[in-house]
Design a protein around this motif. Structure first.
Motif, PDB file in Angstrom:
ATOM      1  N   ASN A 109       0.983  -1.063   0.093  1.00  0.00           N
ATOM      2  CA  ASN A 109      -0.065   0.092  -0.023  1.00  0.00           C
ATOM      3  C   ASN A 109       0.825   1.169  -0.156  1.00  0.00           C
ATOM      4  OD1 ASN A 109      -2.612  -1.198  -0.294  1.00  0.00           O
ATOM      5  ND2 ASN A 109      -2.372  -1.307   2.175  1.00  0.00           N
ATOM      6  N   THR A 113       0.777   3.929  -3.191  1.00  0.00           N
ATOM      7  CA  THR A 113       0.570   5.211  -2.594  1.00  0.00           C
ATOM      8  C   THR A 113       1.582   6.520  -2.482  1.00  0.00           C
ATOM      9  OG1 THR A 113       0.333   5.036  -0.478  1.00  0.00           O
ATOM     10  CG2 THR A 113      -1.707   4.722  -1.997  1.00  0.00           C
ATOM     11  N   LEU A 116       1.661   9.946  -3.808  1.00  0.00           N
ATOM     12  CA  LEU A 116       0.345  10.667  -3.468  1.00  0.00           C
ATOM     13  C   LEU A 116       0.778  11.330  -2.053  1.00  0.00           C
ATOM     14  CD1 LEU A 116      -2.690   8.269  -4.023  1.00  0.00           C
ATOM     15  CD2 LEU A 116      -1.652   9.938  -5.662  1.00  0.00           C
ATOM     16  N   SER A 118      -0.669  12.518   1.767  1.00  0.00           N
ATOM     17  CA  SER A 118      -1.463  11.704   2.829  1.00  0.00           C
ATOM     18  C   SER A 118      -2.833  12.281   2.565  1.00  0.00           C
ATOM     19  CB  SER A 118      -0.801  12.093   4.225  1.00  0.00           C
ATOM     20  OG  SER A 118      -1.050  13.306   4.472  1.00  0.00           O
ATOM     21  N   GLU A 120      -4.391  13.087  -0.555  1.00  0.00           N
ATOM     22  CA  GLU A 120      -4.637  12.291  -1.488  1.00  0.00           C
ATOM     23  C   GLU A 120      -4.953  11.114  -1.194  1.00  0.00           C
ATOM     24  OE1 GLU A 120      -2.387  14.824  -5.326  1.00  0.00           O
ATOM     25  OE2 GLU A 120      -1.169  13.310  -4.151  1.00  0.00           O
ATOM     26  N   THR A 121      -3.979  10.366  -0.533  1.00  0.00           N
ATOM     27  CA  THR A 121      -4.348   9.049  -0.261  1.00  0.00           C
ATOM     28  C   THR A 121      -5.577   8.817   0.534  1.00  0.00           C
ATOM     29  OG1 THR A 121      -1.956   8.664  -0.170  1.00  0.00           O
ATOM     30  CG2 THR A 121      -3.346   7.038   1.010  1.00  0.00           C
ATOM     31  N   GLU A 122      -6.149   9.729   1.465  1.00  0.00           N
ATOM     32  CA  GLU A 122      -7.132   9.493   2.180  1.00  0.00           C
ATOM     33  C   GLU A 122      -8.482   9.688   1.236  1.00  0.00           C
ATOM     34  OE1 GLU A 122      -9.522  11.627   5.990  1.00  0.00           O
ATOM     35  OE2 GLU A 122      -7.340  12.184   5.799  1.00  0.00           O
TER      36      GLU A 122
END
Length: 138
Positions: A109, A113, A116, A118, A120-122
């Motif tokens: 993961n 990601t 990205l 944090s 953008e990941t969320e």
């Protein structure tokens, strides 16, 4: 490459391939990892409950569980609530493999990601969940 379905399928296959690579030495297939991960939440589920929670075919689950039992990752016991049903429990061997597999899945993961932020990941995870829920309703 602008189809959400195509991209989601491609991404899922890429995740599965990378996860397969990471857990191969543990003797776990991605489907077995999914079962163990679900059972980490609640041990003692029935096969039917696992089918419903993981949204897989009954025959696929039966084959996966048979291999897992053969490999000593799970054990089955007659349900106290329904003597016709068998509850599935993770063995110590399964639990130790799951701990390592979780760490490796987190690594996959993180790699996926890494470009990205944090935020953008969320947002990405939230949007995927929203799409999944929408598809479940229709």
């Amino acid at each position: 490459m602008h189809s959400a379905g195509f991209l989601a399928n491609l991404m899922a296959r890429k995740f599965a391939a990378r996860l397969q690579h990471e857990v191969r030495d543990l003797g776990l297939a991605p489907a077995q990892f999914m079962v163990l991960a679900e059972m980490a939440e609640r041990d003692g589920l029935t096969q039917r409950q696992l089918v419903e929670r993981l949204e897989v075919e009954q025959a696929t689950m039966a084959n996966t569980l048979a291999r897992m039992e053969r490999d000593g990752l799970i054990r089955r016991a007659i349900s106290d609530a329904d003597r016709r049903a068998k509850c599935i429990f993770v063995t110590d061997k399964g639990r130790s493999r799951l701990e390592i597999a979780f760490q490796r899945a987190q690594k996959v993961n993180a790699i996926a990601t890494s470009d990205l932020t944090s935020q953008e990941t969320e947002m990405f995870v939230n949007l995927m969940n929203k799409v999944i829920e929408t598809l479940k309703r229709h």
